[in-house]
Write a protein that holds these residues in place. Structure first.
Motif, mmCIF file in Angstrom:
data_model
loop_
_atom_site.group_PDB
_atom_site.id
_atom_site.type_symbol
_atom_site.label_atom_id
_atom_site.label_comp_id
_atom_site.label_asym_id
_atom_site.label_seq_id
_atom_site.Cartn_x
_atom_site.Cartn_y
_atom_site.Cartn_z
ATOM 1 N N GLU A 428 0.887 -1.169 -0.105
ATOM 2 C CA GLU A 428 0.066 -0.061 0.003
ATOM 3 C C GLU A 428 0.912 1.372 -0.171
ATOM 4 N N PRO A 429 0.398 2.312 -0.593
ATOM 5 C CA PRO A 429 1.138 3.554 -0.645
ATOM 6 C C PRO A 429 1.413 4.055 0.731
ATOM 7 N N ASP A 430 2.342 4.901 0.787
ATOM 8 C CA ASP A 430 2.786 5.754 1.941
ATOM 9 C C ASP A 430 2.787 7.282 1.713
ATOM 10 N N GLU A 431 2.327 8.055 2.615
ATOM 11 C CA GLU A 431 2.551 9.376 2.602
ATOM 12 C C GLU A 431 3.900 9.945 2.611
ATOM 13 N N ALA A 432 4.665 8.984 2.945
ATOM 14 C CA ALA A 432 6.533 9.725 3.128
ATOM 15 C C ALA A 432 7.217 8.593 2.864
ATOM 16 N N GLY A 433 8.637 8.731 2.836
ATOM 17 C CA GLY A 433 9.365 7.977 3.122
ATOM 18 C C GLY A 433 10.093 7.638 1.744
ATOM 19 N N MET A 434 11.147 6.515 1.753
ATOM 20 C CA MET A 434 11.832 5.964 0.819
ATOM 21 C C MET A 434 11.659 4.396 0.311
ATOM 22 N N HIS A 435 10.758 3.814 1.489
ATOM 23 C CA HIS A 435 10.414 2.225 1.316
ATOM 24 C C HIS A 435 8.914 2.108 1.663
ATOM 25 N N LEU A 436 8.691 1.002 1.263
ATOM 26 C CA LEU A 436 7.126 0.427 1.273
ATOM 27 C C LEU A 436 7.248 -0.670 2.314
ATOM 28 N N LEU A 437 6.207 -1.005 2.925
ATOM 29 C CA LEU A 437 5.989 -2.191 3.415
ATOM 30 C C LEU A 437 5.168 -3.143 2.669
ATOM 31 N N ALA A 438 5.724 -4.577 2.620
ATOM 32 C CA ALA A 438 5.141 -5.387 1.942
ATOM 33 C C ALA A 438 4.600 -6.459 2.833
ATOM 34 N N LYS A 439 3.285 -6.494 3.114
ATOM 35 C CA LYS A 439 2.601 -7.429 4.223
ATOM 36 C C LYS A 439 2.579 -8.771 3.474
ATOM 37 N N LEU A 440 3.023 -9.940 4.405
ATOM 38 C CA LEU A 440 2.999 -11.637 3.759
ATOM 39 C C LEU A 440 2.046 -12.140 4.527
ATOM 40 N N PRO A 441 1.186 -13.264 4.072
ATOM 41 C CA PRO A 441 0.624 -13.994 4.854
ATOM 42 C C PRO A 441 1.376 -14.613 5.833
ATOM 43 N N LEU A 442 0.611 -15.162 7.150
ATOM 44 C CA LEU A 442 1.479 -15.708 8.024
ATOM 45 C C LEU A 442 1.907 -17.071 7.626
ATOM 46 N N THR A 443 1.666 -17.754 6.572
ATOM 47 C CA THR A 443 1.966 -18.969 6.088
ATOM 48 C C THR A 443 3.567 -18.821 5.550
ATOM 49 N N ARG A 444 4.164 -17.677 5.245
ATOM 50 C CA ARG A 444 5.192 -17.321 4.839
ATOM 51 C C ARG A 444 6.036 -16.339 5.658
ATOM 52 N N ARG A 445 7.078 -16.689 6.193
ATOM 53 C CA ARG A 445 7.805 -16.037 7.187
ATOM 54 C C ARG A 445 8.651 -14.864 6.271
ATOM 55 N N ASP A 446 8.808 -13.764 6.604
ATOM 56 C CA ASP A 446 9.777 -12.916 5.911
ATOM 57 C C ASP A 446 11.039 -13.392 5.838
ATOM 58 N N HIS A 470 8.196 -7.536 20.907
ATOM 59 C CA HIS A 470 6.841 -7.602 20.693
ATOM 60 C C HIS A 470 6.771 -8.517 19.352
ATOM 61 N N PRO A 471 5.274 -9.128 19.247
ATOM 62 C CA PRO A 471 5.095 -9.746 18.113
ATOM 63 C C PRO A 471 5.551 -9.210 16.685
ATOM 64 N N PRO A 472 6.404 -9.440 15.931
ATOM 65 C CA PRO A 472 6.549 -8.659 14.802
ATOM 66 C C PRO A 472 5.556 -8.719 13.593
ATOM 67 N N THR A 473 5.858 -7.807 12.894
ATOM 68 C CA THR A 473 4.959 -7.464 11.604
ATOM 69 C C THR A 473 5.648 -8.696 10.443
ATOM 70 N N ASN A 474 4.960 -9.495 10.015
ATOM 71 C CA ASN A 474 5.494 -10.262 9.000
ATOM 72 C C ASN A 474 5.440 -9.714 7.503
ATOM 73 N N ALA A 475 6.580 -9.027 7.184
ATOM 74 C CA ALA A 475 6.430 -8.168 6.035
ATOM 75 C C ALA A 475 7.959 -7.921 5.606
ATOM 76 N N LEU A 476 8.006 -7.435 4.349
ATOM 77 C CA LEU A 476 9.334 -7.181 3.773
ATOM 78 C C LEU A 476 9.364 -5.673 3.560
ATOM 79 N N MET A 477 10.686 -5.132 3.737
ATOM 80 C CA MET A 477 10.760 -3.765 3.228
ATOM 81 C C MET A 477 11.162 -3.532 1.781
ATOM 82 N N LEU A 478 10.535 -2.669 1.069
ATOM 83 C CA LEU A 478 11.097 -2.596 -0.650
ATOM 84 C C LEU A 478 11.338 -1.184 -0.464
#
Length: 516
Positions: A428-446, A470-478
């Motif tokens: 999803e787009p972000d209002e700022a920055g130089m990277h985006l988060l790409a969220k993964l389903p729980l069946t695929r560990r980042d 704390h429980p991590p967000t399962n996502a990739l930084m792009l």
């Protein structure tokens, strides 16, 4: 002989496709146990990954990932043009036999570890960036984050400004100079912060440092004692974590929600913490913007307890929608905020110049700390940056990069949406920055997807690596800032191939068609 040894060892390796443990992990464990048992003695040559995969009936990538882990941990070694061999001296043997005769390199490493101070061991083991098994080529591939568009920087203009300074050099400027930094540069930075970032400061409050990590480290050394509680965001920028650990701080991970750092949680678990590190404009790595109410709450807590706030505005220049909220520093009525900025993201990382804005009462202390660290910053770089800002090249470059990065972010979002990734990867787009988060389903560990992507020539970063508690967000930084449209599209296509090939729950299946 080696082939017979390996064939015998192969009989002990049994993989279970129905197990919850990934196949590559099963293979790594079995290989490690076989090597430690002596079934594969030191010097044994291993078959190629392709031949081994065919023998086991698994994908080649399963073997590659298992071999890479064994290589990283020191159980096997690769010799270019020759093959892969079992190591003669294993890491487990080094632990069991401290008096064994070791190579000079191994001896030096063991001695260094025993000679380090308690703080030295903390520093030596502090991770300031996620560990990747990337080669030099992969370091410049999509989607490496945190790197600006270096090909768009006006290096020719920069070199002309440097040449002009050399032609008119004043020898007295190249002796020992003001530890706080080149005063004309401090004046330019103060003017920029007042007009563009809403920071309330004078040039006297600007202290030039070698980057944000040095600013964090100096602040922690000046304002906290070893063992003091320091709140950090969870997840948190690893450079900040390392800098704080090196000062002896006891880190207290405080979770991030939709409004930023959870101040109420921090007050509950460590009400008298000496310091807090935050990235309120664009939380790293999640991208959250701290709400105004949360900012006020944090400032009230700091004023009441006498605590300090380290406000890291690492990429505040890049906002593409709406108006940025007032900085914590500009809202601070009790002089509890140290504002930190850097030129690494807006110009280029090789320019090791950052700055901090000191509260008036701490200016002399920060100057003394800066002098004790490394005396002063590189003078020519400071002079050239001063001219770059004074002649308004800096402002023009920021405006141009802001427009360029906004377009590249949009390209990344569209590419992800049109590459049949919607059921696997949420970008999803972000209002700022130089990277985006790409969220993964729980069946695929980042972390697993990151390893597979690296094998396919894609540089992504697992968000889970930035968490402490704390429980991590399962996502990739792009990261997208450093890559043009063609590179973004090629990267997404390659990532899509990796993700779609893992649907059978074999995280290494993405390389089945690799012909290397």
């Amino acid at each position: 002989m080696e082939k017979n040894l390996f064939n015998a060892a192969l009989l002990t390796i049994i993989l279970d496709p129905g197990s919850a443990m990934p196949l590559y992990r099963q293979l790594y464990t079995a290989m490690r146990q076989t090597i430690l048992a002596g079934t594969l003695p030191g010097g044994t040559k291993l078959p190629s990954t392709r031949a081994f995969a065919q023998t086991l009936g698994v994908s080649r990538a399963t073997v590659i990932i298992a071999f890479e882990q064994l290589l990283y941990e020191g159980y096997i070694r690769g010799i270019v043009g020759s093959g892969t061999y079992v190591e003669h001296v294993l890491p487990d043997e080094l632990l069991r036999l401290p008096n064994q005769q070791l190579s000079s390199e191994q001896t030096q490493k063991a001695q260094a570890d025993t000679q380090l101070s308690a703080r030295g061991k903390i520093i030596a083991n502090s991770t300031v960036a996620p560990l990747h098994n990337w080669d030099d080529v992969l370091l410049h591939r999509a989607f490496r984050h945190g790197v600006p568009a270096l090909h768009e920087f006006p290096f020719k203009l920069w070199s002309q400004l440097a040449a002009k300074r050399w032609r008119n050099v004043d020898p007295t400027s190249f002796g020992y100079t003001d530890p706080a930094g080149f005063r004309p540069l401090r004046r330019e930075i103060a003017h920029y912060l007042q007009t563009a970032r809403g920071v309330s400061c004078s040039e006297e409050q600007i202290i030039i440092v070698a980057g944000s990590q040095q600013a964090i480290n100096l602040s922690a050394q000046l304002l906290s004692d070893p063992g003091d509680d320091v709140w950090i965001e969870d997840p948190c920028y690893l450079g900040a974590r390392g800098a704080l650990l090196s000062s002896g701080a006891h880190l207290v991970p405080v979770p991030i929600d939709a409004e930023g750092i959870d101040v109420a949680y921090g007050k509950a678990v460590s009400p008298q913490a000496r310091m807090v590190y935050v990235t309120p404009s664009h939380q790293f790595p999640l991208g959250t913007t701290m709400s105004l109410l949360r900012r006020i709450s944090l400032l009230h807590w700091a004023a009441h307890t006498g605590s300090w706030i380290l406000e890291d505005d690492y990429d505040g220049e890049y906002r593409y929608a709406g108006h940025p909220l007032a900085s914590l520093q500009s809202l601070d009525q009790a002089d509890r905020v140290i504002y930190i900025g850097t030129f690494s993201k807006v110009l280029f990382p090789g320019l090791r110049i950052g700055y901090l804005v000191s509260p008036p009462a701490l200016i002399d202390a920060f100057i003394a700390a800066r002098a004790a660290a490394d005396r002063h910053a590189h003078m020519l770089d400071q002079m050239v940056l001063t001219d770059f800002m004074a002649e308004e090249h800096f402002a023009r470059h920021v405006r141009r990069m802001r427009a360029l990065y906004e377009g590249r972010q949009a390209t990344l979002v569209r590419a992800a949406q049109h590459s049949f990734l919607a059921d696997i990867l949420i970008v999803e787009p972000d209002e700022a920055g130089m990277h985006l988060l790409a969220k993964l389903p729980l069946t695929r560990r980042d972390t697993e997807i990151t390893a597979l992507a690296a094998s396919a020539g894609i540089a992504v970063t697992p968000v889970s690596k930035y968490y402490m508690k704390h429980p991590p967000t399962n996502a990739l930084m792009l990261g997208y800032a450093a890559f043009n449209e063609q590179e973004i599209h090629r990267g997404i296509q390659a990532l899509a191939a990796v993700l779609h090939s893992t649907k059978n729950n074999d995280p290494a299946a993405a390389l089945d068609n690799d012909s290397g």
